[in-house]
Design an enzyme around this catalytic site. Structure first.
Site, PDB file in Angstrom:
ATOM      1  N   GLY A 144      45.830  11.890  34.508  1.00 58.79           N
ATOM      2  CA  GLY A 144      44.474  11.591  34.061  1.00 58.79           C
ATOM      3  C   GLY A 144      44.249  10.145  33.682  1.00 58.79           C
ATOM      4  O   GLY A 144      43.101   9.715  33.522  1.00 58.79           O
ATOM      5  N   PHE A 145      45.307   9.367  33.526  1.00 61.44           N
ATOM      6  CA  PHE A 145      45.156   7.984  33.085  1.00 61.44           C
ATOM      7  C   PHE A 145      44.295   7.168  34.038  1.00 61.44           C
ATOM      8  O   PHE A 145      43.471   6.344  33.608  1.00 61.44           O
ATOM      9  CB  PHE A 145      46.528   7.320  32.933  1.00 61.44           C
ATOM     10  CG  PHE A 145      46.447   5.906  32.425  1.00 61.44           C
ATOM     11  CD1 PHE A 145      46.330   5.658  31.061  1.00 61.44           C
ATOM     12  CD2 PHE A 145      46.453   4.826  33.299  1.00 61.44           C
ATOM     13  CE1 PHE A 145      46.216   4.355  30.592  1.00 61.44           C
ATOM     14  CE2 PHE A 145      46.342   3.532  32.837  1.00 61.44           C
ATOM     15  CZ  PHE A 145      46.224   3.292  31.479  1.00 61.44           C
ATOM     16  N   HIS A 163      60.658  25.105  42.829  1.00 63.92           N
ATOM     17  CA  HIS A 163      60.066  24.172  41.863  1.00 63.92           C
ATOM     18  C   HIS A 163      60.969  22.967  41.586  1.00 63.92           C
ATOM     19  O   HIS A 163      60.496  21.836  41.453  1.00 63.92           O
ATOM     20  CB  HIS A 163      59.763  24.925  40.567  1.00 63.92           C
ATOM     21  CG  HIS A 163      58.601  24.381  39.807  1.00 63.92           C
ATOM     22  ND1 HIS A 163      57.836  25.149  38.963  1.00 63.92           N
ATOM     23  CD2 HIS A 163      58.058  23.148  39.749  1.00 63.92           C
ATOM     24  CE1 HIS A 163      56.885  24.416  38.418  1.00 63.92           C
ATOM     25  NE2 HIS A 163      57.005  23.193  38.879  1.00 63.92           N
ATOM     26  N   TYR A 208      53.849  28.339  34.410  1.00 63.36           N
ATOM     27  CA  TYR A 208      52.718  27.684  33.753  1.00 63.36           C
ATOM     28  C   TYR A 208      52.095  28.642  32.747  1.00 63.36           C
ATOM     29  O   TYR A 208      51.226  29.460  33.093  1.00 63.36           O
ATOM     30  CB  TYR A 208      51.673  27.246  34.779  1.00 63.36           C
ATOM     31  CG  TYR A 208      52.125  26.153  35.716  1.00 63.36           C
ATOM     32  CD1 TYR A 208      53.211  25.339  35.408  1.00 63.36           C
ATOM     33  CD2 TYR A 208      51.450  25.921  36.910  1.00 63.36           C
ATOM     34  CE1 TYR A 208      53.615  24.326  36.278  1.00 63.36           C
ATOM     35  CE2 TYR A 208      51.843  24.910  37.781  1.00 63.36           C
ATOM     36  CZ  TYR A 208      52.925  24.124  37.463  1.00 63.36           C
ATOM     37  OH  TYR A 208      53.319  23.123  38.326  1.00 63.36           O
ATOM     38  N   SER A 228      49.999  15.211  39.960  1.00 59.32           N
ATOM     39  CA  SER A 228      49.675  14.120  39.036  1.00 59.32           C
ATOM     40  C   SER A 228      49.163  12.895  39.783  1.00 59.32           C
ATOM     41  O   SER A 228      49.595  11.768  39.533  1.00 59.32           O
ATOM     42  CB  SER A 228      50.895  13.741  38.184  1.00 59.32           C
ATOM     43  OG  SER A 228      51.278  14.809  37.352  1.00 59.32           O
ATOM     44  N   PRO A 229      48.217  13.066  40.726  1.00 58.13           N
ATOM     45  CA  PRO A 229      47.728  11.928  41.519  1.00 58.13           C
ATOM     46  C   PRO A 229      46.903  10.931  40.710  1.00 58.13           C
ATOM     47  O   PRO A 229      46.665   9.820  41.181  1.00 58.13           O
ATOM     48  CB  PRO A 229      46.875  12.597  42.600  1.00 58.13           C
ATOM     49  CG  PRO A 229      46.364  13.839  41.938  1.00 58.13           C
ATOM     50  CD  PRO A 229      47.514  14.315  41.086  1.00 58.13           C
TER      51      PRO A 229
END
Length: 329
Positions: free
Chosen positions: A215-216, A132, A57, A210-211
């Site tokens: 961000g959507f 990963h 990252y 990505s829960p």
């Protein structure tokens, strides 16, 4: 903030963790280090104890930006928190972003990676260390063997896998017990629900990345406008494209109704749905804003009944929605 245990490991973490990737990678240019250091301290004050990063990252200029950030910012709180990081991939930066992944699960690469992460995180052990992505050239049993050695050596306490299926999980767990699986999971990305019986059987947690569907599901974005094309992966994600906005209106309307009914926000409902689904699911949404940090933490206090969760899931089965980044047919 409430707390829960990752599977049968005995490792207790905040019910909502903090995914730190976006502070350094994939969501625009890296954020200001001083601001993120202050944000991480505020997270600890709010009760966050679970912080997630990875050796990759970062940026072209600083490939390990995020681990370096966390190592310095969280050093004073090290004995009160759980640090998770990952090894096993590099990015093919000769291609346009989002960069293709290049897996590397060789034992010597894992050992080299863990030593680098320990140094950057300024710690003598990693609480949870993930592979990963799977390397098709290296059997997962070999990876599990190395992870078991690292546990015995004290360099890591627990290990996990990311974006894996049942076969990989079972094969790995037979060699060295797996504590957690970190897979993509949200109201828009539910293809791993088929793993739930296996995870329950084996006592393995699901750490949901990505829960909020990048961000959507916070209901704060209408399209990809404003995302930096070269550094913000959301610019090319299907759920943010203008032509898909109408496809997702029914989903957003459902979230708004539920949020009103529970005096919550759409993001909190999205997180509470999975938190109340299983006691071993831990979402790790990311943010650069203190207000979102507090909002996400508040999701752990929202109680949805089993009937409500089941009803929401059934509605999600029938509601039309666009493709989501990371999906598969």
């Amino acid at each position: 903030m409430k707390y829960r245990t990752l599977g049968d490991s005995g490792l207790t973490v905040s019910a909502v963790g903090l995914g730190c990737m976006g502070m350094s990678h994939a969501y625009g240019a890296p954020a200001d280090k001083r601001e993120m250091t202050e944000l991480l301290a505020r997270a600890v004050d709010m009760g966050y104890t679970f912080f997630d990063t990875a050796e990759v990252y970062g940026t072209l200029e600083d490939p390990h930006d995020n681990e370096n950030l966390l190592g310095a910012a969280l050093k004073a709180y090290r004995h009160d928190i759980v640090l998770a990081t990952k090894c096993g991939i590099a990015f093919d930066t000769t291609r346009p972003a989002p960069y293709p992944l290049v897996p590397d699960g060789r034992p010597e690469s894992i050992r080299r990676a863990v030593d680098g992460s320990l140094r950057r995180l300024q710690t003598d052990h990693i609480d949870l260390y993930y592979q990963h992505r799977q390397d098709p050239q290296v059997p997962v049993e070999e990876v599990a063997g190395v992870m078991g050695d690292l546990i015995r050596e004290g360099k890591i306490r627990h290990w996990g896998l990311s974006e894996v299926d049942e076969d990989i999980i079972r094969r790995a767990d037979k060699v060295c017990h797996v504590t957690a699986i970190q897979n993509r999971y949200s109201m828009m990305a539910r293809w791993y629900e088929s793993l739930f019986p296996t995870l329950e059987e084996l006592g393995i947690a699901l750490v949901a990345f990505s829960p909020l569907a990048n961000g959507f599901l916070s209901d704060q974005y209408k399209n990809a406008e404003g995302f930096e094309k070269d550094t913000d992966y959301r610019a090319s994600m299907p759920q943010f494209q203008q032509e898909n906005y109408e496809k997702n209106q029914e989903l957003l309307a459902l979230l708004r109704r539920l949020a009103t009914a529970h005096d919550a926000t759409p993001a909190q409902i999205s997180l509470a749905w999975m938190l109340c689904e299983k006691p071993w699911i831990v979402p790790i949404p990311g943010t650069r804003k203190e207000s979102r940090l507090a909002e996400n933490a508040g999701a752990s206090e929202i109680v949805l009944s089993h009937e409500e969760v089941a009803t929401i899931s059934k509605m999600l089965d029938t509601i039309p929605m666009s493709a989501v980044y990371g999906g598969r047919s």
